[in-house]
Every structure is written in C-alpha cells, then in structure tokens.
Design an enzyme around this catalytic site. Structure first.
Site, PDB file in Angstrom:
ATOM      1  N   TYR A 257      -6.663  82.407 113.672  1.00 29.97           N
ATOM      2  CA  TYR A 257      -6.069  81.831 114.881  1.00 29.97           C
ATOM      3  C   TYR A 257      -6.534  80.387 115.047  1.00 29.97           C
ATOM      4  O   TYR A 257      -5.715  79.483 115.299  1.00 29.97           O
ATOM      5  CB  TYR A 257      -6.441  82.649 116.126  1.00 29.97           C
ATOM      6  CG  TYR A 257      -5.960  81.996 117.400  1.00 29.97           C
ATOM      7  CD1 TYR A 257      -4.600  81.892 117.671  1.00 29.97           C
ATOM      8  CD2 TYR A 257      -6.860  81.443 118.307  1.00 29.97           C
ATOM      9  CE1 TYR A 257      -4.153  81.266 118.825  1.00 29.97           C
ATOM     10  CE2 TYR A 257      -6.421  80.826 119.473  1.00 29.97           C
ATOM     11  CZ  TYR A 257      -5.063  80.739 119.715  1.00 29.97           C
ATOM     12  OH  TYR A 257      -4.617  80.098 120.854  1.00 29.97           O
TER      13      TYR A 257
ATOM     14  N   LYS B 179      -4.346  76.680 115.044  1.00 32.21           N
ATOM     15  CA  LYS B 179      -4.368  75.684 116.113  1.00 32.21           C
ATOM     16  C   LYS B 179      -4.954  74.360 115.625  1.00 32.21           C
ATOM     17  O   LYS B 179      -4.583  73.290 116.135  1.00 32.21           O
ATOM     18  CB  LYS B 179      -5.127  76.227 117.323  1.00 32.21           C
ATOM     19  CG  LYS B 179      -4.372  77.350 118.030  1.00 32.21           C
ATOM     20  CD  LYS B 179      -2.974  76.916 118.494  1.00 32.21           C
ATOM     21  CE  LYS B 179      -2.261  77.971 119.301  1.00 32.21           C
ATOM     22  NZ  LYS B 179      -0.941  77.514 119.802  1.00 32.21           N
TER      23      LYS B 179
END
Length: 252
Positions: free
Chosen positions: A152, A156
């Site tokens: 994750y 980002k």
C-alpha cells in the site's frame, strides 16, 4: 457556462464529500464509481439540491476497457476543468512474506494503474482545452513507510512520484497538478483494508479524533480555488492527534 469536475471513487468518503462541496460551488459533475445504486442516488440528490448537471459512469478504474467509457461522453462534457483522482484503497496489513498477492494486485491496479488510465484520457482533453487542474489523492503512507504497509505504501509513493512527473510533463499545457496526502481519515478505508471487519476497523480510530472526509474535501477545494497564477503542489493533512504514520496521541 458552469465548470466541470470529474471525480473518481465518488460514492463514499472523500469522493462523496468532494462531490457535494463542488456541487455547492455550482460545478457540473462527472462521477465515476463501482456501485450503481449509490452512484445514481448521489447524482439525483446533488442535482436536485444544487441545481447542477451530473453525468455518471459505473466504472471500476482497474479495468482499462471500462475507463474507455469516458471517451463516449458528449463533447461538451469533455471540457473538464478539474480531475480529482480519488479512487484508492488498501487491502490487508501483513508483512511482505505473508502478503496476499491478490490484495497486492487490487492495490496496484486501483491506486496506480487506475489513476493512470483516467489521467491519460482526461489530461488529453485538458490539453485540447488549454488548461486544467489535476488533484491526486495520495496518503501520508506515500511519504513515510510504516510496519506491514509495504505494498500500500509503495502504491502511494508511486502516486507521489507521478504527481511530480505530471507537473513536469503537463507544465507546457498550463495544467496544474496538486497532491493531497491525508493521514487517518475515518471513512470506509479501514473496513475495506480489513475486508468488512467493522470492529477491527473501528479500533483504528480509538482514543483520538481522526480527520473527516469533509476536511479533505475542504482541502481539495482550497487548492482548486486559488488564483490562476497559483498552484498548491503538495499538502499533507493530518489529524491534530497525529504526528506521523506511527505516532498518535490516544486518550483512552
């Protein structure tokens, strides 16, 4: 003629709050989301309450062919002034050796590839129109990696890098690019991460007041509403009780 904003992931959390705020500001809206009934209900409510026009597309941004539906919009709807790439998610919270590769695919396909699919189409409209503003919703996780955040966080960080690349590539076309990086926001985010475990999701926000979706919508509007000669490149927005990804003041 009213300005147009295109928002992905529009039916919940930050996307829904942003759609409502831009409707209040009399923007016509192109709303993309996966959930048909919620999307239609939102469109009807915003149109009725604020007297704006709304176009909806049921689209999962992971699917390149589905994103191509955008090209079927009437020409007047391709005069998009603001693109808000909000669709994004996290799945799982495991160390890299125990990660679920299906979860990895969902995060990479949504957070990175989906953002790219939408941006390629809409940025070309903006180039043709001679201006535009792209707002990409990143995360504090794209600035600081935290334990078990691995994939994750990587997605980002990719968004953060793409913000910088887009700013360079689109500068000659007078297209602004803004990155908004929220910390802990209480939306459906944690429920999605924990695959519907509402109790575990709720515990993420125990003992402090997190950000609300409206806080990020307000931040997006601030960036978009600056004068034409001003661009907000990058904003990190945290709850007052949050210093960084791992340091939170919890009062229990």
């Amino acid at each position: 003629m009213s300005k147009i904003a295109l928002i992905t992931g529009a039916t919940a959390g930050i996307g829904e709050a942003t759609a409502r705020l831009f409707a209040q500001q009399k923007y016509n809206l192109v709303l993309l989301a996966r959930r048909t009934e919620r999307l239609q209900l939102l469109a009807e409510n915003l149109s009725s309450e604020f007297g704006i026009e709304v176009k909806t597309l049921v689209v999962d941004v992971r699917e390149k062919e589905a994103v191509q539906k955008l090209e079927g919009l009437p020409e007047e709807w391709k005069k998009v002034d603001v693109l808000i790439n909000n669709a994004g998610l996290s799945r799982g919270l495991d160390p890299i050796n125990a990660g679920d590769t299906d979860d990895w695919d969902v995060m990479i396909d949504t957070n990175v590839k989906g953002l790219l699919y939408v941006t390629k189409i809409v940025s070309n409209w903006m180039i043709k129109n001679g201006s535009g503003h792209i707002v990409n919703i990143g995360s504090i996780a794209g600035k600081e990696t935290y334990i078990n955040g691995n994939v994750y966080c990587a997605t980002k960080y990719a968004v953060d890098s793409l913000n910088q690349a887009m700013r360079i590539d689109l500068l000659p076309h007078k297209i602004k690019v803004t990155g908004i990086h929220p910390g802990a926001v209480e939306t459906e985010f944690s429920e999605v991460r924990f695959k519907g475990d509402k109790e575990r999701a709720k515990k993420v926000y125990d003992g402090f007041e997190p950000l609300h979706a409206q806080d990020i919508a307000d931040t997006i509007w601030f960036a978009v509403s600056r004068p034409a000669h001003v661009n907000i490149n990058d904003m990190i927005v945290l709850a007052a009780a949050q210093a960084n990804t791992t340091h939170l003041l919890r009062e229990v």
